[in-house]
Structures are given as structure tokens and as C-alpha cells.
Design a protein around this motif. Structure first.
Motif, PDB file in Angstrom:
ATOM      1  N   ASP A   1      35.313  46.287 -22.917  1.00 23.28           N
ATOM      2  CA  ASP A   1      35.561  46.940 -24.070  1.00 23.28           C
ATOM      3  C   ASP A   1      34.555  46.535 -25.129  1.00 23.28           C
ATOM      4  OD1 ASP A   1      37.823  48.181 -22.695  1.00 23.28           O
ATOM      5  OD2 ASP A   1      39.193  46.875 -23.556  1.00 23.28           O
ATOM      6  N   GLN A   2      34.465  45.338 -25.355  1.00 26.55           N
ATOM      7  CA  GLN A   2      33.575  44.600 -26.152  1.00 26.55           C
ATOM      8  C   GLN A   2      32.131  45.443 -26.011  1.00 26.55           C
ATOM      9  OE1 GLN A   2      31.501  40.755 -26.672  1.00 26.55           O
ATOM     10  NE2 GLN A   2      33.500  40.516 -27.933  1.00 26.55           N
TER      11      GLN A   2
ATOM     12  N   GLU B   1      34.622  57.605 -20.959  1.00 26.89           N
ATOM     13  CA  GLU B   1      33.678  56.778 -20.532  1.00 26.89           C
ATOM     14  C   GLU B   1      32.777  57.450 -19.640  1.00 26.89           C
ATOM     15  OE1 GLU B   1      32.871  52.109 -18.549  1.00 26.89           O
ATOM     16  OE2 GLU B   1      34.898  52.977 -19.046  1.00 26.89           O
TER      17      GLU B   1
ATOM     18  N   ASN C   1      29.293  51.485 -30.307  1.00 26.77           N
ATOM     19  CA  ASN C   1      29.970  52.343 -31.056  1.00 26.77           C
ATOM     20  C   ASN C   1      30.421  53.543 -30.510  1.00 26.77           C
ATOM     21  OD1 ASN C   1      30.613  52.871 -33.792  1.00 26.77           O
ATOM     22  ND2 ASN C   1      28.753  54.142 -34.140  1.00 26.77           N
TER      23      ASN C   1
ATOM     24  N   ASN D   1      38.185  42.680 -21.739  1.00 25.81           N
ATOM     25  CA  ASN D   1      37.758  42.470 -22.988  1.00 25.81           C
ATOM     26  C   ASN D   1      36.306  42.659 -23.145  1.00 25.81           C
ATOM     27  OD1 ASN D   1      38.180  42.270 -25.895  1.00 25.81           O
ATOM     28  ND2 ASN D   1      37.096  40.318 -25.490  1.00 25.81           N
TER      29      ASN D   1
ATOM     30  N   LEU E   1      31.378  48.483 -25.253  1.00 24.52           N
ATOM     31  CA  LEU E   1      31.252  50.037 -25.323  1.00 24.52           C
ATOM     32  C   LEU E   1      31.552  49.785 -27.013  1.00 24.52           C
ATOM     33  CD1 LEU E   1      33.186  51.385 -22.420  1.00 24.52           C
ATOM     34  CD2 LEU E   1      30.743  51.602 -22.935  1.00 24.52           C
ATOM     35  N   GLU E   2      32.287  49.193 -27.395  1.00 19.26           N
ATOM     36  CA  GLU E   2      32.998  49.232 -28.797  1.00 19.26           C
ATOM     37  C   GLU E   2      31.557  48.704 -29.690  1.00 19.26           C
ATOM     38  OE1 GLU E   2      35.980  46.831 -29.370  1.00 19.26           O
ATOM     39  OE2 GLU E   2      37.611  48.276 -28.323  1.00 19.26           O
ATOM     40  N   GLY E   3      30.914  47.716 -29.056  1.00 13.95           N
ATOM     41  CA  GLY E   3      29.747  47.184 -29.771  1.00 13.95           C
ATOM     42  C   GLY E   3      28.484  48.380 -29.875  1.00 13.95           C
TER      43      GLY E   3
ATOM     44  N   ASN F   1      33.590  55.360 -29.080  1.00 12.55           N
ATOM     45  CA  ASN F   1      34.916  55.637 -29.167  1.00 12.55           C
ATOM     46  C   ASN F   1      35.565  56.428 -27.871  1.00 12.55           C
ATOM     47  OD1 ASN F   1      37.644  56.434 -29.929  1.00 12.55           O
ATOM     48  ND2 ASN F   1      37.269  56.632 -32.131  1.00 12.55           N
ATOM     49  N   LEU F   2      36.123  55.535 -26.919  1.00 13.89           N
ATOM     50  CA  LEU F   2      36.668  56.360 -25.622  1.00 13.89           C
ATOM     51  C   LEU F   2      37.477  57.255 -25.959  1.00 13.89           C
ATOM     52  CD1 LEU F   2      36.479  53.101 -23.248  1.00 13.89           C
ATOM     53  CD2 LEU F   2      34.727  54.948 -24.259  1.00 13.89           C
ATOM     54  N   THR F   3      38.368  57.412 -27.138  1.00 18.22           N
ATOM     55  CA  THR F   3      39.231  58.316 -27.299  1.00 18.22           C
ATOM     56  C   THR F   3      38.457  59.756 -27.771  1.00 18.22           C
ATOM     57  OG1 THR F   3      39.474  57.718 -29.655  1.00 18.22           O
ATOM     58  CG2 THR F   3      41.144  56.803 -28.113  1.00 18.22           C
TER      59      THR F   3
ATOM     60  N   SER G   1      28.107  47.267 -18.423  1.00 13.90           N
ATOM     61  CA  SER G   1      29.314  47.854 -18.541  1.00 13.90           C
ATOM     62  C   SER G   1      30.200  48.316 -17.236  1.00 13.90           C
ATOM     63  CB  SER G   1      29.621  48.709 -19.691  1.00 13.90           C
ATOM     64  OG  SER G   1      28.996  49.876 -19.471  1.00 13.90           O
TER      65      SER G   1
END
Length: 417
Positions: free
Chosen positions: A96-97, A111, A103, A93, A99-101, A105-107, A87
């Protein structure tokens, strides 16, 4: 920019060697300051550790790579660490995919915080009291003509302790041999031939390996090897050498899961959970197993004197990591839409191949097995006897970071991939 797309290779190697030699001290009797190792200020961030455990159970429950009829063995920590390294060079995308994969949550978890936590983990695993029992390393093999982005090189070195090694990927056979020789050397000769075929348009290979070699702390009275039956299923039984020990063990009977749980502490700062379900209850255990059970086990575990029979085994697995990562929704990095412009801007890149190979050996100091099973009849009558003579599950985690190092299921101790 050329129209062709260069390919990368993601290589994961895991080696877990467990030895049954006794140690003079019980971990519960050791001085706290002696076992502290000055780690406390470097402990892995709890939130990231929790996410790693969640991903571990997600992979085990959902991946199509695991068969109900074969052994399962993988390193969740290696899978997650290598994906995070990738990453660092991904954009848009694709980034993002990944990090989202995983799990993240960057909020909730920035990172840079995620990578800094892995930097702490890598630091811990390279402290003298872990090495050589437990270590995790990475290497980035790149074509000697490929100009990497300076930030990517600096990040993988600083955060993941990665070496950058230049090869001539145009000579595919030589590059393949060099990578395989490197992996074999780093895993003490246990993992060979990791790369079976190198594509002609490969420009880089990102490799992560984790090595663990531990000895039980427990002080055993006797140790023999006897040949006994291992019940693979209701129709299949195989003969296996069983290591017989008599001593104190951390045991727990989970009535909800219909299984016995044995906890073992290893030199190298790792703890193993061996879960022995009742006959025919393996799939039921797999479906219900989650993080809560591991939290409960350490609270309910008891020390019992017992006769233990455990298979002497060596199992190996090889998986296509594309299938495993697709379970998490990580797919774009393998396609022509992949954006790895953070790795290099010389040419568009995609991840063409991803391989995860893991080897587990459970060894001992006794070299001569005996077919005389009368030892099982000589068990002390007051001792409880437990036989790992049917399929069982296990999780091996690092004691200080709480991260799962290896996860698996032994269905048949005498088969390999």
C-alpha cells in the motif's frame, strides 16, 4: 522460516543520447497517416500518464538528492516503473505504501488497470518504429536456489517485459560482474560499474533501464563548434565547446518564468523542452515550474529562424534511490518490516540497496572544434541569437504516451558525478 533477512537490490539505468544531425522532414509537414504508427489504439491511459507527470514534478521539487550547485539528471519513468514492478511482489502495508507514495488512488484507478497501462506503454516502446531509438526493459536477477512465486514471475514478464535471469549470488563478485556486464551491454557500453559492492546476503536484483537515442528533425544550414564561456554562477565561468547551428527552431519566451523555452522533436518519437532562465533566475524557475507550463508551451511555441549555441556535453549522475523514494513516503520496503512475500516465501526479504544511474550525451557530427569565435560575429543580422551559456533545465518526454523519460538541470557542462 529463518530469522535472517535476505536482501534485494533495485538498479535503474538511464541512457539518453541526443544527436544534432539534420533530418529531411519537418514533423509539422509530415503526412499524419505516415506518422501515426498504428499506435492510437495502444495509447497509454491518460489518467496514469497524468499521475506520472505529477510525480515527476514532486520528485524534482522535493527530493533531497538534487543539489543546487550540481547537475541533475534522472528518469522518472524508470523510477515509477521499477517501483510498480516491486509492488507486484509486495504485500500488506509495504504494498500500500508503494502505491500511495506513487499517488495512485485505488478507489479511482484499480491496481490491475495501472499495471495494464504500463503494459501498453512497454508494448509501445518495443514497437519497431521506437526500437532502437527508444526502449525500456527490465530484468530480474535471482539467486539460482531461490524459488520465486509463479504469479510474480508471470506478472513481471507479461506486464513489464522483464527477463528472469538466475545467478549464483553466493559468489558475490561473480554475480556483481555479471550484472554490470549485462547493464553495460544493454546500454551500449555507456553505463559501466553500476553495482559497486554486492552484499553477501543478496538474493535478487531488480533492474530497469531506459534507452533513448534521438536525432533532431530540424534542417540546419550550418554547424560549427566554437569555444565559449559558460557562466556557472556569478563567480565561476568555464570554457565549453558550443555547437553552433543556424536554422528554424521552436522557441517561446515565457515572461512569467523569465526564461526562453526551446522545443525539439527527435527521431524516436520524443520531444525535448529546454528551459533557459535569465541569469540568476534558475531557482526561481525551479520553484514555479509545474505541469501547466508544459501545457501552455505547446500552444504558444513559435517557429523562429535563429542562431543557436548549445553546449556539447556528456553528464552522468548516480543517486541512492532510497533517498529519492523516501521523498514519496516509500520507506518500509527498505526495512526489516518489509513484506515481499509475493516475490518468494523461501525467506523474508527487504530491499537493501537501490541505485539510479543516468547518462546524458549531446553529440554531433562535427569532430574538430575551433577556438576562433569569429563565427558568433558572422551571425546573419536578421537572425535572432540564443546562447545556452548558463544553467538550464530540460524535460524529455515520449510523444505518444506523454510520459517524462528524462528530467535534468545542466549547471556545469564539464563536470560529472
Amino acid at each position: 522460516m529463518p530469522s535472517s533477512v535476505s536482501q534485494g537490490v533495485l538498479l535503474l539505468a538511464g541512457l539518453c543520447c541526443l544527436f544534432s544531425g539534420s533530418q529531411p522532414q519537418d514533423p509539422l509537414e509530415m503526412d499524419v497517416d505516415e506518422h501515426d504508427h498504428d499506435h492510437k489504439e495502444h495509447l497509454l491511459c491518460y489518467r496514469v500518464s497524468y499521475i506520472i507527470i505529477q510525480i515527476t514534478f514532486t520528485l524534482y521539487h522535493k527530493s533531497d538528492s538534487w543539489s543546487k550547485q550540481t547537475n541533475v539528471l534522472f528518469s522518472p519513468l524508470s523510477i515509477i516503473a521499477s517501483s510498480l514492478m516491486l509492488s507486484l511482489g509486495a504485500k500488506n502495508n509495504t504494498h500500500d505504501q508503494i502505491l500511495e507514495g506513487l499517488n495512485f488512488n485505488l478507489t479511482e484507478t484499480p491496481e490491475n488497470f495501472i499495471h495494464e497501462c504500463f503494459q501498453q506503454l512497454t508494448y509501445i516502446l518495443h514497437l519497431p518504429d521506437h526500437t532502437p531509438q527508444l526502449t525500456m526493459d527490465s530484468s530480474l536477477f535471482t539467486d539460482q536456489k531461490l524459488k520465486l512465486m509463479d504469479k510474480f514471475v508471470e506478472d513481471v514478464r507479461r506486464l513489464y517485459h522483464s527477463k528472469v535471469i538466475a545467478l549464483n549470488f553466493k559468489d558475490t563478485q561473480r554475480a556483481q560482474n555479471q550484472i554490470n556486464e549485462y547493464v553495460e551491454g544493454e546500454t551500449h557500453g555507456k553505463i559501466g560499474g553500476l553495482v559497486k559492492e554486492m552484499e553477501a546476503d543478496t538474493d535478487f536484483a531488480l533492474m530497469n533501464y531506459i534507452f533513448f537515442q534521438g536525432k533532431w528533425y530540424d534542417d540546419f544550414e550550418v554547424e560549427r563548434i566554437v569555444e565559449q564561456d559558460f557562466h556557472v554562477n556569478s563567480d565561476t565561468t568555464v570554457k565549453v565547446p558550443m555547437i553552433h547551428r543556424r536554422g528554424r527552431f521552436f522557441l517561446y519566451r515565457d515572461l512569467d518564468l523569465s526564461c526562453w523555452v526551446m522545443v525539439q522533436h527527435y527521431m524516436g518519437d520524443a520531444t525535448a523542452f529546454f528551459m533557459l532562465p535569465d541569469q540568476g533566475k534558475v531557482q526561481e524557475l525551479e520553484k514555479t515550474l509545474n505541469q501547466r507550463h508544459f501545457e501552455n508551451i505547446l500552444q504558444l511555441i513559435d517557429i523562429r529562424t535563429a542562431d543557436l549555441y548549445f553546449p556539447r556535453l556528456s553528464i552522468a549522475t548516480t543517486y541512492d534511490l532510497k533517498t529519492i523514494l523516501s521523498t514519496l513516503g516509500i520507506t518500509e520496503v527498505f526495512s526489516k518490516e518489509a513484506d515481499l512475500s509475493g516475490v518468494t516465501q523461501d525467506a523474508p526479504l527487504k530491499l537493501g540497496k537501490a541505485v539510479h544511474k543516468t547518462v546524458l550525451t549531446f553529440e554531433d557530427d562535427v569532430t574538430v572544434p575551433t577556438r576562433n569565435t569569429s563565427w558568433s560575429k558572422r551571425d546573419s543580422p536578421q537572425n535572432f541569437s540564443i546562447h545556452f551559456n548558463r544553467p538550464f533545465l530540460f524535460v524529455i518526454k515520449d510523444e505518444y504516451t506523454n510520459c517524462p523519460l528524462f528530467v535534468g538541470k545542466v549547471v556545469n557542462p564539464v563536470t560529472n558525478d
